[in-house]
Design a protein around this motif. Structure first.
Motif, mmCIF file in Angstrom:
data_model
loop_
_atom_site.group_PDB
_atom_site.id
_atom_site.type_symbol
_atom_site.label_atom_id
_atom_site.label_comp_id
_atom_site.label_asym_id
_atom_site.label_seq_id
_atom_site.Cartn_x
_atom_site.Cartn_y
_atom_site.Cartn_z
ATOM 1 N N ALA A 1 0.825 -1.205 0.000
ATOM 2 C CA ALA A 1 0.000 0.000 0.000
ATOM 3 C C ALA A 1 0.861 1.258 0.000
ATOM 4 C CB ALA A 1 -0.939 -0.008 1.208
ATOM 5 N N ALA A 2 1.992 1.216 0.712
ATOM 6 C CA ALA A 2 2.889 2.375 0.762
ATOM 7 C C ALA A 2 3.455 2.690 -0.619
ATOM 8 C CB ALA A 2 4.016 2.112 1.756
ATOM 9 N N PHE A 3 3.831 1.660 -1.355
ATOM 10 C CA PHE A 3 4.363 1.887 -2.693
ATOM 11 C C PHE A 3 3.274 2.323 -3.671
ATOM 12 C CE2 PHE A 3 8.103 -0.468 -1.260
ATOM 13 C CZ PHE A 3 9.114 0.221 -1.915
ATOM 14 N N ALA A 4 2.029 1.854 -3.440
ATOM 15 C CA ALA A 4 0.936 2.153 -4.363
ATOM 16 C C ALA A 4 0.299 3.515 -4.112
ATOM 17 C CB ALA A 4 -0.133 1.068 -4.260
ATOM 18 N N ARG A 5 0.560 4.124 -2.966
ATOM 19 C CA ARG A 5 -0.087 5.393 -2.635
ATOM 20 C C ARG A 5 0.275 6.472 -3.661
ATOM 21 N NH1 ARG A 5 1.938 9.422 0.092
ATOM 22 N NH2 ARG A 5 3.578 8.174 1.064
ATOM 23 N N PRO A 6 -0.729 7.192 -4.184
ATOM 24 C CA PRO A 6 -0.445 8.242 -5.187
ATOM 25 C C PRO A 6 0.478 9.321 -4.627
ATOM 26 C CG PRO A 6 -2.799 7.735 -5.102
ATOM 27 C CD PRO A 6 -2.170 7.043 -3.926
ATOM 28 N N ARG A 7 1.390 9.789 -5.485
ATOM 29 C CA ARG A 7 2.329 10.839 -5.090
ATOM 30 C C ARG A 7 2.394 11.887 -6.189
ATOM 31 N NH1 ARG A 7 4.287 6.142 -2.942
ATOM 32 N NH2 ARG A 7 5.043 6.260 -0.789
ATOM 33 N N SER A 8 2.810 13.071 -5.804
ATOM 34 C CA SER A 8 2.990 14.143 -6.779
ATOM 35 C C SER A 8 4.115 13.771 -7.742
ATOM 36 C CB SER A 8 3.333 15.451 -6.060
ATOM 37 O OG SER A 8 3.935 16.355 -6.949
ATOM 38 N N PRO A 9 3.865 13.759 -9.045
ATOM 39 C CA PRO A 9 4.928 13.426 -10.005
ATOM 40 C C PRO A 9 6.130 14.353 -9.884
ATOM 41 C CG PRO A 9 2.780 13.363 -11.082
ATOM 42 C CD PRO A 9 2.561 13.962 -9.723
ATOM 43 N N ASP A 10 5.879 15.634 -9.620
ATOM 44 C CA ASP A 10 6.997 16.583 -9.511
ATOM 45 C C ASP A 10 7.850 16.277 -8.288
ATOM 46 O OD1 ASP A 10 6.207 17.898 -11.783
ATOM 47 O OD2 ASP A 10 5.107 19.473 -10.726
ATOM 48 N N ALA A 11 7.195 15.983 -7.162
ATOM 49 C CA ALA A 11 7.932 15.656 -5.941
ATOM 50 C C ALA A 11 8.708 14.353 -6.118
ATOM 51 C CB ALA A 11 6.973 15.543 -4.763
ATOM 52 N N ALA A 12 8.092 13.373 -6.774
ATOM 53 C CA ALA A 12 8.769 12.093 -7.010
ATOM 54 C C ALA A 12 10.001 12.288 -7.889
ATOM 55 C CB ALA A 12 7.804 11.103 -7.662
ATOM 56 N N LEU A 13 9.887 13.141 -8.893
ATOM 57 C CA LEU A 13 11.017 13.402 -9.780
ATOM 58 C C LEU A 13 12.155 14.082 -9.020
ATOM 59 C CD1 LEU A 13 12.271 13.383 -12.601
ATOM 60 C CD2 LEU A 13 11.103 15.554 -13.053
ATOM 61 N N ARG A 14 11.806 15.059 -8.172
ATOM 62 C CA ARG A 14 12.844 15.741 -7.388
ATOM 63 C C ARG A 14 13.561 14.764 -6.456
ATOM 64 N NH1 ARG A 14 8.812 19.752 -7.145
ATOM 65 N NH2 ARG A 14 8.191 19.086 -5.048
ATOM 66 N N THR A 15 12.788 13.872 -5.828
ATOM 67 C CA THR A 15 13.403 12.884 -4.932
ATOM 68 C C THR A 15 14.321 11.949 -5.711
ATOM 69 O OG1 THR A 15 11.523 12.952 -3.407
ATOM 70 C CG2 THR A 15 12.943 11.012 -3.310
ATOM 71 N N THR A 16 13.847 11.478 -6.860
ATOM 72 C CA THR A 16 14.649 10.572 -7.683
ATOM 73 C C THR A 16 15.940 11.240 -8.132
ATOM 74 O OG1 THR A 16 12.682 9.414 -8.467
ATOM 75 C CG2 THR A 16 14.676 9.170 -9.786
ATOM 76 N N GLU A 17 15.848 12.483 -8.554
ATOM 77 C CA GLU A 17 17.040 13.212 -9.001
ATOM 78 C C GLU A 17 18.043 13.375 -7.857
ATOM 79 O OE1 GLU A 17 15.309 16.763 -10.571
ATOM 80 O OE2 GLU A 17 15.158 15.959 -12.618
ATOM 81 N N LYS A 18 17.541 13.675 -6.665
ATOM 82 C CA LYS A 18 18.444 13.850 -5.530
ATOM 83 C C LYS A 18 19.115 12.535 -5.153
ATOM 84 C CE LYS A 18 18.757 15.656 -0.812
ATOM 85 N NZ LYS A 18 18.031 16.314 0.311
ATOM 86 N N LEU A 19 18.328 11.449 -5.140
ATOM 87 C CA LEU A 19 18.899 10.147 -4.804
ATOM 88 C C LEU A 19 19.949 9.722 -5.825
ATOM 89 C CD1 LEU A 19 15.687 8.215 -3.662
ATOM 90 C CD2 LEU A 19 17.592 8.941 -2.211
ATOM 91 N N ALA A 20 19.658 9.947 -7.114
ATOM 92 C CA ALA A 20 20.619 9.589 -8.163
ATOM 93 C C ALA A 20 21.903 10.393 -8.005
ATOM 94 C CB ALA A 20 19.997 9.817 -9.536
ATOM 95 N N ARG A 21 21.762 11.665 -7.693
ATOM 96 C CA ARG A 21 22.952 12.510 -7.511
ATOM 97 C C ARG A 21 23.771 12.041 -6.310
ATOM 98 N NH1 ARG A 21 20.436 16.766 -7.010
ATOM 99 N NH2 ARG A 21 20.618 17.216 -4.770
ATOM 100 N N LEU A 22 23.095 11.758 -5.212
ATOM 101 C CA LEU A 22 23.806 11.308 -4.013
ATOM 102 C C LEU A 22 24.512 9.966 -4.255
ATOM 103 C CD1 LEU A 22 21.184 12.201 -1.265
ATOM 104 C CD2 LEU A 22 23.517 13.100 -1.401
ATOM 105 N N ALA A 23 23.851 9.065 -4.981
ATOM 106 C CA ALA A 23 24.435 7.741 -5.229
ATOM 107 C C ALA A 23 25.608 7.819 -6.189
ATOM 108 C CB ALA A 23 23.367 6.787 -5.763
ATOM 109 N N LEU A 24 25.399 8.454 -7.335
ATOM 110 C CA LEU A 24 26.392 8.402 -8.412
ATOM 111 C C LEU A 24 27.488 9.457 -8.289
ATOM 112 C CD1 LEU A 24 23.991 7.649 -11.393
ATOM 113 C CD2 LEU A 24 25.292 6.047 -9.985
ATOM 114 N N LEU A 25 27.188 10.561 -7.613
ATOM 115 C CA LEU A 25 28.204 11.602 -7.448
ATOM 116 C C LEU A 25 28.711 11.703 -6.013
ATOM 117 C CD1 LEU A 25 26.655 14.457 -9.658
ATOM 118 C CD2 LEU A 25 28.307 12.687 -10.305
#
Length: 279
Positions: free
Chosen positions: A151-175
């Motif tokens: 249910a936690a993974f299925a809960r609707p989220r703001s696409p913009d907020a999800a994109l910002r989180t993904t970008e930050k995680l990718a930056r932290l991981a790869l850089l």
């Protein structure tokens, strides 16, 4: 995610006149064996060692991969780790446990594309032998799992907020994380790891009443950082907390402090995949 040497999952699988399983999580182990097996052949599964489930260490995936691989080997099926994972129904949300089972080390999961059953690893790096890992499980209720996790993974989220989180995680991981690990920059790695962990927890704060699974986990992370170890956080859904230490002395000191309120294991990174022996 990183694989560790302790605690470990050890299973023994052999052909039998009937289906049966014994040991910790026997019912679940038997279900994995049936999924990976053949209706014409029965197996006996003995789970010799296995930590508790739902403590944030990916126990279900490691148990499923171990049993599935053993059964496939007995049936002389040549399967990749991803093939075994598909058989036993693991790796749906993260490929780290699947690829870690096969290869060990620190895995950077690249996520899944359309039609991909298990995510592809972007990187696999060896864990420094001199950096012990302290695992502390506060004496609180298990972390999110099962229907609650779905249910936690299925809960609707703001696409913009999800994109910002993904970008930050990718930056932290790869850089952040990957270069720091390659350069053995302990302080930079610890700083990036803690920030990555908190950022990953942010989207699930409504589901677990905060960035971490409970107030007990929050307190444990805060205490570890107060004691001077920066690279710490919640493992998966918790309640296990991890702390990456500079050397065995720091790990011993930290473990001694945490044992007052948690069950503690001092372990090391595991840089090879699961082993199999035929008896």
């Amino acid at each position: 995610g990183v694989m560790v040497n302790e605690p470990e999952v050890v299973v023994r699988v052999e052909r039998s006149s009937r289906w049966e399983a014994v040991g910790p999580h026997a019912d679940r182990a038997l279900a994995f064996a049936r999924r990976a097996g053949d209706s014409r052949v029965s197996f006996r599964v003995e789970v010799e060692r296995c930590p508790p489930e739902h403590i944030g260490l990916g126990v279900g995936t490691q148990l499923g991969m171990a049993v599935g691989t053993a059964v496939a080997t007995e049936l002389r099926r040549s399967l990749t780790a991803r093939g075994v994972a598909t058989l036993v129904g693991r790796g749906d949300r993260s490929g780290i446990g699947v690829h870690g089972f096969a290869h060990g080390g620190l895995i950077v999961d690249g996520g899944k594309s359309d039609g991909t059953a298990v995510g592809l690893p972007l990187a696999r790096l060896a864990w420094p032998s001199g950096w012990p890992i302290v695992l502390a499980r506060p004496r609180v209720t298990p972390g999110c799992h099962g229907d609650r996790e779905r249910a936690a993974f299925a809960r609707p989220r703001s696409p913009d907020a999800a994109l910002r989180t993904t970008e930050k995680l990718a930056r932290l991981a790869l850089l952040g994380l990957v270069p720091a690990l390659l350069e053995r920059d302990f302080l930079a790695f610890g700083s990036a790891l803690h920030e990555f962990n908190r950022t990953a927890g942010d989207p699930f704060a409504p589901d677990q009443n905060g960035v971490y699974a409970s107030a007990g986990v929050d307190d444990a992370v805060a205490r570890i950082r107060t004691l001077g170890t920066l690279g710490c956080g919640q493992s998966s859904w918790g309640p296990t907390v991890f702390a990456v230490c500079r050397d065995p002395d720091e790990a011993s000191f930290l473990a001694g402090k945490l044992r007052e309120t948690a069950d503690v294991t001092v372990t090391t990174g595991k840089n090879d995949g699961a082993t199999h022996s035929k008896t």
